[in-house]
Structures are given as structure tokens and as C-alpha cells.
Design a protein around this motif. Structure first.
Motif, mmCIF file in Angstrom:
data_model
loop_
_atom_site.group_PDB
_atom_site.id
_atom_site.type_symbol
_atom_site.label_atom_id
_atom_site.label_comp_id
_atom_site.label_asym_id
_atom_site.label_seq_id
_atom_site.Cartn_x
_atom_site.Cartn_y
_atom_site.Cartn_z
ATOM 1 N N LYS A 68 35.949 -4.227 50.391
ATOM 2 C CA LYS A 68 36.374 -4.351 48.990
ATOM 3 C C LYS A 68 37.205 -5.612 48.782
ATOM 4 O O LYS A 68 37.043 -6.322 47.810
ATOM 5 N N VAL A 69 38.108 -5.880 49.716
ATOM 6 C CA VAL A 69 38.925 -7.086 49.690
ATOM 7 C C VAL A 69 38.452 -7.956 50.838
ATOM 8 O O VAL A 69 38.567 -7.584 52.004
ATOM 9 N N TRP A 70 37.895 -9.122 50.506
ATOM 10 C CA TRP A 70 37.339 -9.998 51.533
ATOM 11 C C TRP A 70 38.423 -10.888 52.111
ATOM 12 O O TRP A 70 39.117 -11.587 51.382
ATOM 13 N N ILE A 71 38.555 -10.850 53.413
ATOM 14 C CA ILE A 71 39.561 -11.628 54.125
ATOM 15 C C ILE A 71 38.840 -12.680 54.956
ATOM 16 O O ILE A 71 37.855 -12.378 55.630
ATOM 17 N N ALA A 72 39.338 -13.909 54.890
ATOM 18 C CA ALA A 72 38.747 -15.014 55.641
ATOM 19 C C ALA A 72 39.847 -15.719 56.439
ATOM 20 O O ALA A 72 41.038 -15.483 56.222
ATOM 21 N N ALA A 73 39.444 -16.568 57.352
ATOM 22 C CA ALA A 73 40.401 -17.332 58.148
ATOM 23 C C ALA A 73 41.226 -18.228 57.231
ATOM 24 O O ALA A 73 40.700 -18.857 56.322
ATOM 25 N N GLY A 74 42.520 -18.239 57.449
ATOM 26 C CA GLY A 74 43.436 -19.037 56.639
ATOM 27 C C GLY A 74 44.131 -18.251 55.546
ATOM 28 O O GLY A 74 45.081 -18.753 54.940
ATOM 29 N N ASP A 75 43.713 -17.026 55.275
ATOM 30 C CA ASP A 75 44.344 -16.212 54.238
ATOM 31 C C ASP A 75 45.710 -15.708 54.697
ATOM 32 O O ASP A 75 45.928 -15.452 55.878
ATOM 33 N N ILE A 76 46.609 -15.552 53.741
ATOM 34 C CA ILE A 76 47.934 -14.999 54.003
ATOM 35 C C ILE A 76 47.873 -13.498 53.743
ATOM 36 O O ILE A 76 47.402 -13.069 52.695
ATOM 37 N N ILE A 77 48.343 -12.707 54.704
ATOM 38 C CA ILE A 77 48.274 -11.257 54.589
ATOM 39 C C ILE A 77 49.639 -10.647 54.914
ATOM 40 O O ILE A 77 50.502 -11.309 55.509
ATOM 41 N N LEU A 78 49.804 -9.404 54.517
ATOM 42 C CA LEU A 78 50.980 -8.614 54.887
ATOM 43 C C LEU A 78 50.506 -7.558 55.877
ATOM 44 O O LEU A 78 49.549 -6.834 55.591
ATOM 45 N N VAL A 79 51.146 -7.512 57.047
ATOM 46 C CA VAL A 79 50.719 -6.571 58.079
ATOM 47 C C VAL A 79 51.827 -5.570 58.361
ATOM 48 O O VAL A 79 53.008 -5.884 58.268
ATOM 49 N N GLY A 80 51.407 -4.354 58.685
ATOM 50 C CA GLY A 80 52.338 -3.316 59.109
ATOM 51 C C GLY A 80 52.372 -3.282 60.625
ATOM 52 O O GLY A 80 51.339 -3.118 61.273
ATOM 53 N N LEU A 81 53.566 -3.433 61.182
ATOM 54 C CA LEU A 81 53.717 -3.460 62.632
ATOM 55 C C LEU A 81 53.668 -2.046 63.193
ATOM 56 O O LEU A 81 54.066 -1.084 62.528
ATOM 57 N N ARG A 82 53.201 -1.924 64.415
ATOM 58 C CA ARG A 82 53.132 -0.631 65.082
ATOM 59 C C ARG A 82 54.316 -0.495 66.036
ATOM 60 O O ARG A 82 54.675 -1.441 66.739
ATOM 61 N N ASP A 83 54.919 0.691 66.049
ATOM 62 C CA ASP A 83 56.063 0.929 66.934
ATOM 63 C C ASP A 83 55.640 0.973 68.396
ATOM 64 O O ASP A 83 56.372 0.535 69.280
ATOM 65 N N TYR A 84 54.460 1.498 68.648
ATOM 66 C CA TYR A 84 54.021 1.739 70.014
ATOM 67 C C TYR A 84 53.148 0.621 70.589
ATOM 68 O O TYR A 84 52.872 0.603 71.774
ATOM 69 N N GLN A 85 52.683 -0.333 69.746
ATOM 70 C CA GLN A 85 51.883 -1.456 70.232
ATOM 71 C C GLN A 85 52.365 -2.723 69.534
ATOM 72 O O GLN A 85 52.141 -2.908 68.341
ATOM 73 N N ASP A 86 53.016 -3.589 70.301
ATOM 74 C CA ASP A 86 53.587 -4.796 69.692
ATOM 75 C C ASP A 86 52.535 -5.852 69.397
ATOM 76 O O ASP A 86 52.705 -6.667 68.505
ATOM 77 N N ASP A 87 51.416 -5.844 70.144
ATOM 78 C CA ASP A 87 50.396 -6.876 69.963
ATOM 79 C C ASP A 87 49.326 -6.485 68.955
ATOM 80 O O ASP A 87 48.362 -7.219 68.758
ATOM 81 N N LYS A 88 49.474 -5.333 68.271
ATOM 82 C CA LYS A 88 48.518 -4.898 67.256
ATOM 83 C C LYS A 88 49.243 -4.576 65.953
ATOM 84 O O LYS A 88 50.412 -4.207 65.963
ATOM 85 N N ALA A 89 48.505 -4.723 64.842
ATOM 86 C CA ALA A 89 49.080 -4.461 63.520
ATOM 87 C C ALA A 89 47.966 -4.023 62.573
ATOM 88 O O ALA A 89 46.789 -4.101 62.905
ATOM 89 N N ASP A 90 48.365 -3.559 61.385
ATOM 90 C CA ASP A 90 47.426 -3.113 60.368
ATOM 91 C C ASP A 90 47.588 -3.957 59.112
ATOM 92 O O ASP A 90 48.718 -4.183 58.663
ATOM 93 N N VAL A 91 46.468 -4.428 58.547
ATOM 94 C CA VAL A 91 46.517 -5.236 57.333
ATOM 95 C C VAL A 91 46.805 -4.318 56.137
ATOM 96 O O VAL A 91 46.069 -3.365 55.892
ATOM 97 N N ILE A 92 47.876 -4.604 55.419
ATOM 98 C CA ILE A 92 48.280 -3.796 54.271
ATOM 99 C C ILE A 92 47.830 -4.446 52.966
ATOM 100 O O ILE A 92 47.368 -3.762 52.059
ATOM 101 N N LEU A 93 47.941 -5.779 52.885
ATOM 102 C CA LEU A 93 47.709 -6.475 51.622
ATOM 103 C C LEU A 93 47.257 -7.896 51.891
ATOM 104 O O LEU A 93 47.701 -8.524 52.852
#
Length: 107
Positions: A68-93
Motif C-alpha cells: 500500500k505504501v511503496w518504499i524505495a532506497a533513499g526514503d526516510i522512515i520511522l522504525v520501531g526498535l525491538r527490545d530483544y533484537q538490536d539489529d532488527k526493527a519494524d517500519v512504522i511510517l
């Protein structure tokens, strides 16, 4: 054979709301969130992003945004950090170009 009179198929009928971007407020980061820039897309709903804190993270695009929301290289995003995995995150916006220019002006 009848002449086609419509302007597209079933995807056009769903009604994409383009005016929604103009009304949306600028969302700032909170605790457990970070700004990042997408360095490359990996496929399967994942991307690699360089966060503001200097960490390169593997980010998962959440289901609400997927296809629904197309993300490409160079885009600015807001990510939610994971408490249990520092090297992974979830794209929020994904910040649009309008929001990016607004953020540069406001500092």
C-alpha cells in the motif's frame, strides 16, 4: 463487441485516497523509535536501513503498509526498535517528500 467506457479495472474502483497525505500531521519519534534512511530493498517485505544512531538494521515492513505504501532506497522512515533484537526493527511510517522538507525547515 462493446466499447470500453471505464477508466480502469477493479483496482481503480477501490478508490485510492491521494488527498490523505495533505491532511496528515507530522509524527515525531517517541521512546523505542528511531529515524532511518533506507539503504536497499531486500524483498519479501524487508529492507536494510541506516538509522540516525549509526546502526544498520534489517527492517520489516508491517502488514498495514505492505503493498500500500511503496518504499524505495533513499526514503526516510520511522522504525520501531525491538527490545530483544538490536539489529532488527519494524517500519512504522514512511515520510513523504512534503514532510521531509517540513522537517528540514523546522530543524
Amino acid at each position: 463487441m462493446p466499447k470500453n467506457k471505464g477508466k480502469g479495472g477493479k483496482n481503480r474502483k477501490k478508490g485510492k485516497n491521494e488527498a490523505d497525505d495533505e491532511k496528515r500531521e507530522l509524527i515525531f519519534k517517541e521512546d523505542g523509535q528511531e529515524y532511518a534512511q533506507v539503504s536497499r530493498m531486500l524483498g519479501n517485505g524487508r529492507c536494510e536501513a541506516l538509522c540516525i544512531d549509526g546502526t544498520k538494521r534489517l527492517c520489516h515492513i508491517r502488514g498495514k503498509m505492505h503493498k500500500k505504501v511503496w518504499i524505495a532506497a533513499g526514503d526516510i522512515i520511522l522504525v520501531g526498535l525491538r527490545d530483544y533484537q538490536d539489529d532488527k526493527a519494524d517500519v512504522i511510517l514512511k515520510y513523504s517528500r512534503l514532510m521531509e522538507s517540513y522537517r528540514r525547515i523546522r530543524g
